[in-house]
Motif scaffolding. Structure first.
Motif, PDB file in Angstrom:
ATOM      1  N   GLU A  12       0.814  -1.217  -0.284  1.00 51.46           N
ATOM      2  CA  GLU A  12       0.022   0.139  -0.006  1.00 51.46           C
ATOM      3  C   GLU A  12       0.861   1.283   0.003  1.00 51.46           C
ATOM      4  OE1 GLU A  12      -3.593   2.061   2.868  1.00 51.46           O
ATOM      5  OE2 GLU A  12      -2.426   0.221   3.365  1.00 51.46           O
ATOM      6  N   ASN A  16       0.780   4.083  -2.835  1.00 49.82           N
ATOM      7  CA  ASN A  16       0.647   5.445  -2.784  1.00 49.82           C
ATOM      8  C   ASN A  16       1.657   6.113  -3.302  1.00 49.82           C
ATOM      9  OD1 ASN A  16      -0.834   7.729  -1.500  1.00 49.82           O
ATOM     10  ND2 ASN A  16       1.169   7.773  -0.412  1.00 49.82           N
ATOM     11  N   VAL A  19       1.700   6.891  -7.465  1.00 47.03           N
ATOM     12  CA  VAL A  19       0.743   7.998  -7.921  1.00 47.03           C
ATOM     13  C   VAL A  19       1.453   9.147  -7.992  1.00 47.03           C
ATOM     14  CG1 VAL A  19      -1.188   9.552  -7.577  1.00 47.03           C
ATOM     15  CG2 VAL A  19      -1.368   6.850  -7.036  1.00 47.03           C
ATOM     16  N   HIS A  20       2.561   9.521  -6.761  1.00 41.96           N
ATOM     17  CA  HIS A  20       3.227  10.770  -6.907  1.00 41.96           C
ATOM     18  C   HIS A  20       4.478  10.401  -7.846  1.00 41.96           C
ATOM     19  CE1 HIS A  20       2.327  12.466  -2.890  1.00 41.96           C
ATOM     20  NE2 HIS A  20       1.621  11.298  -2.589  1.00 41.96           N
ATOM     21  N   ASN A  81      -5.660   8.013 -13.104  1.00 37.74           N
ATOM     22  CA  ASN A  81      -5.044   9.295 -12.599  1.00 37.74           C
ATOM     23  C   ASN A  81      -4.687   9.996 -13.884  1.00 37.74           C
ATOM     24  OD1 ASN A  81      -4.011   9.628  -9.477  1.00 37.74           O
ATOM     25  ND2 ASN A  81      -3.977   7.467  -9.935  1.00 37.74           N
ATOM     26  N   GLU A 149       0.984   8.503   4.292  1.00 36.95           N
ATOM     27  CA  GLU A 149      -0.116   9.384   4.653  1.00 36.95           C
ATOM     28  C   GLU A 149      -0.382  10.407   3.455  1.00 36.95           C
ATOM     29  OE1 GLU A 149       1.866   8.586   6.858  1.00 36.95           O
ATOM     30  OE2 GLU A 149       0.856   7.452   8.242  1.00 36.95           O
ATOM     31  N   ALA A 150       0.852  10.647   2.639  1.00 31.00           N
ATOM     32  CA  ALA A 150       0.977  11.864   1.776  1.00 31.00           C
ATOM     33  C   ALA A 150       0.284  11.409   0.526  1.00 31.00           C
ATOM     34  CB  ALA A 150       2.543  12.028   1.332  1.00 31.00           C
ATOM     35  N   GLN A 151      -1.083  12.058   0.498  1.00 25.03           N
ATOM     36  CA  GLN A 151      -1.937  11.913  -0.807  1.00 25.03           C
ATOM     37  C   GLN A 151      -1.392  13.020  -1.686  1.00 25.03           C
ATOM     38  OE1 GLN A 151      -4.090   9.434  -1.056  1.00 25.03           O
ATOM     39  NE2 GLN A 151      -3.369   8.662   0.849  1.00 25.03           N
ATOM     40  N   PHE A 152      -1.359  12.674  -2.989  1.00 29.48           N
ATOM     41  CA  PHE A 152      -1.152  13.654  -4.040  1.00 29.48           C
ATOM     42  C   PHE A 152      -1.863  14.750  -3.879  1.00 29.48           C
ATOM     43  CE2 PHE A 152      -0.777  15.557  -7.859  1.00 29.48           C
ATOM     44  CZ  PHE A 152       0.705  15.890  -8.029  1.00 29.48           C
ATOM     45  N   THR A 153      -1.302  16.091  -3.952  1.00 33.34           N
ATOM     46  CA  THR A 153      -1.946  17.173  -4.104  1.00 33.34           C
ATOM     47  C   THR A 153      -0.890  17.975  -5.046  1.00 33.34           C
ATOM     48  OG1 THR A 153      -0.806  18.102  -2.456  1.00 33.34           O
ATOM     49  CG2 THR A 153      -2.996  17.656  -2.065  1.00 33.34           C
ATOM     50  N   ASP A 239       4.440  21.783   0.498  1.00 32.66           N
ATOM     51  CA  ASP A 239       3.984  20.495  -0.367  1.00 32.66           C
ATOM     52  C   ASP A 239       5.155  19.502  -0.186  1.00 32.66           C
ATOM     53  OD1 ASP A 239       1.235  21.540  -0.760  1.00 32.66           O
ATOM     54  OD2 ASP A 239       2.084  22.807  -2.243  1.00 32.66           O
ATOM     55  N   THR A 268       2.750  13.746   6.219  1.00 34.78           N
ATOM     56  CA  THR A 268       2.176  13.885   5.076  1.00 34.78           C
ATOM     57  C   THR A 268       2.861  14.708   3.964  1.00 34.78           C
ATOM     58  OG1 THR A 268       0.902  15.787   5.512  1.00 34.78           O
ATOM     59  CG2 THR A 268      -0.071  13.947   6.412  1.00 34.78           C
TER      60      THR A 268
END
Length: 277
Positions: A12, A16, A19-20, A81, A149-153, A239, A268
């Protein structure tokens, strides 16, 4: 076109980070090379049956089958994505993780590494623990580490820690290039301790040199360097934090639980570990 090495254990944490990695590849115009490593057990063949080599063949085949089954899931993630146009290739290597990463860097002429900061089968030791700084600084390319915990922004603010050394400028210019591609601002932090010897003239010279770039400078007086950096991340809405790994132990100490528990959002924030030239 640049090349990004993405080591993965298909956990997992790794998915995650993938995606980054996709978004970062789009920003720096790079292809992704997926790396999966595995270690075969050491067996004393004096005490094993005649099918000694068959054991290893079956283990290798099992790893290959797992690798083959996981790749379509990553391609599906890329499509989800809207980044299915990012070029992907794959490497399956038998051996120690760090050794394999170094070998892949040489063979593929890698420009960046992107990976999760923890995971299964020995991955914890890569970024977590007393050897963190030594491992990161042992690699020759920048490493972007992604906490679970770092969801892409969208990257809008990049933090950059500096001591206003002349050799820090090349790393800052590299960060500025990334910032311009995503229309981000670079916020530079210098923690001025009671032992600091950087002159006002040097600071002003930096401000003049980078006055036409999307760069802001913050000078904070404090002897609590690590805590000040964590506070800076929190209050400036960073970020991504870019750091030069000039101190082998500093990078790992920054992320010790005793510090990070005071600043919950540090978990994050992706960290780009850069190297002195």
């Amino acid at each position: 076109m640049k090349k990004i090495l993405f080591p993965t254990d298909f956990s997992e944490v790794a998915n995650n980070a993938f995606v980054h990695a996709l978004h970062f590849a789009k920003v720096v115009n790079a292809e992704l090379i997926l790396l999966h490593t595995f270690e075969l057990p050491i067996i004393d063949n004096q005490f094993t049956p005649d099918n000694y080599y068959a054991i290893f063949d079956s283990l290798q085949l099992a790893q290959f089958d797992m690798f083959k089954n996981e790749i379509p899931k990553l391609r599906e993630l890329a499509q989800k994505n809207h980044l299915e146009n990012i070029k992907l290739s794959h490497k399956l290597m038998d051996g120690d993780l760090i050794y394999s990463i170094k070998k892949a860097i040489r063979e593929e002429k890698i420009d960046f590494i992107v990976m999760g900061t923890s995971g299964a089968t020995g991955w914890e030791s890569f970024f977590i623990g007393s050897n963190t700084g030594a491992v990161v600084t042992a690699l020759d390319v920048p490493v972007l580490s992604i906490p679970l915990e770092a969801q892409f922004t969208k990257i809008e603010i990049i933090g950059f820690t500096t001591r206003f050394r002349e050799k820090d400028k090349s790393a800052l210019r590299q960060v500025i290039k990334i910032a311009k591609k995503t229309h981000a601002v670079v916020k530079c932090l210098y923690v001025k301790t009671s032992k600091s010897d950087v002159s006002e003239a040097t600071i002003n010279e930096w401000k003049t040199e980078f006055e036409n770039e999307p760069v802001q400078f913050s000078i904070i007086n404090s002897d609590l360097v690590k805590e000040t950096i964590l506070d800076f991340i929190s209050h400036k809405n960073i970020d991504i934090l870019a750091m030069i790994t000039h101190k082998r132990n500093f990078f790992s100490e920054l992320f010790k639980p005793s510090l990070t528990q005071k600043f919950s959002n540090i978990s994050t924030v992706p960290v780009l570990a850069m190297h002195e030239e």
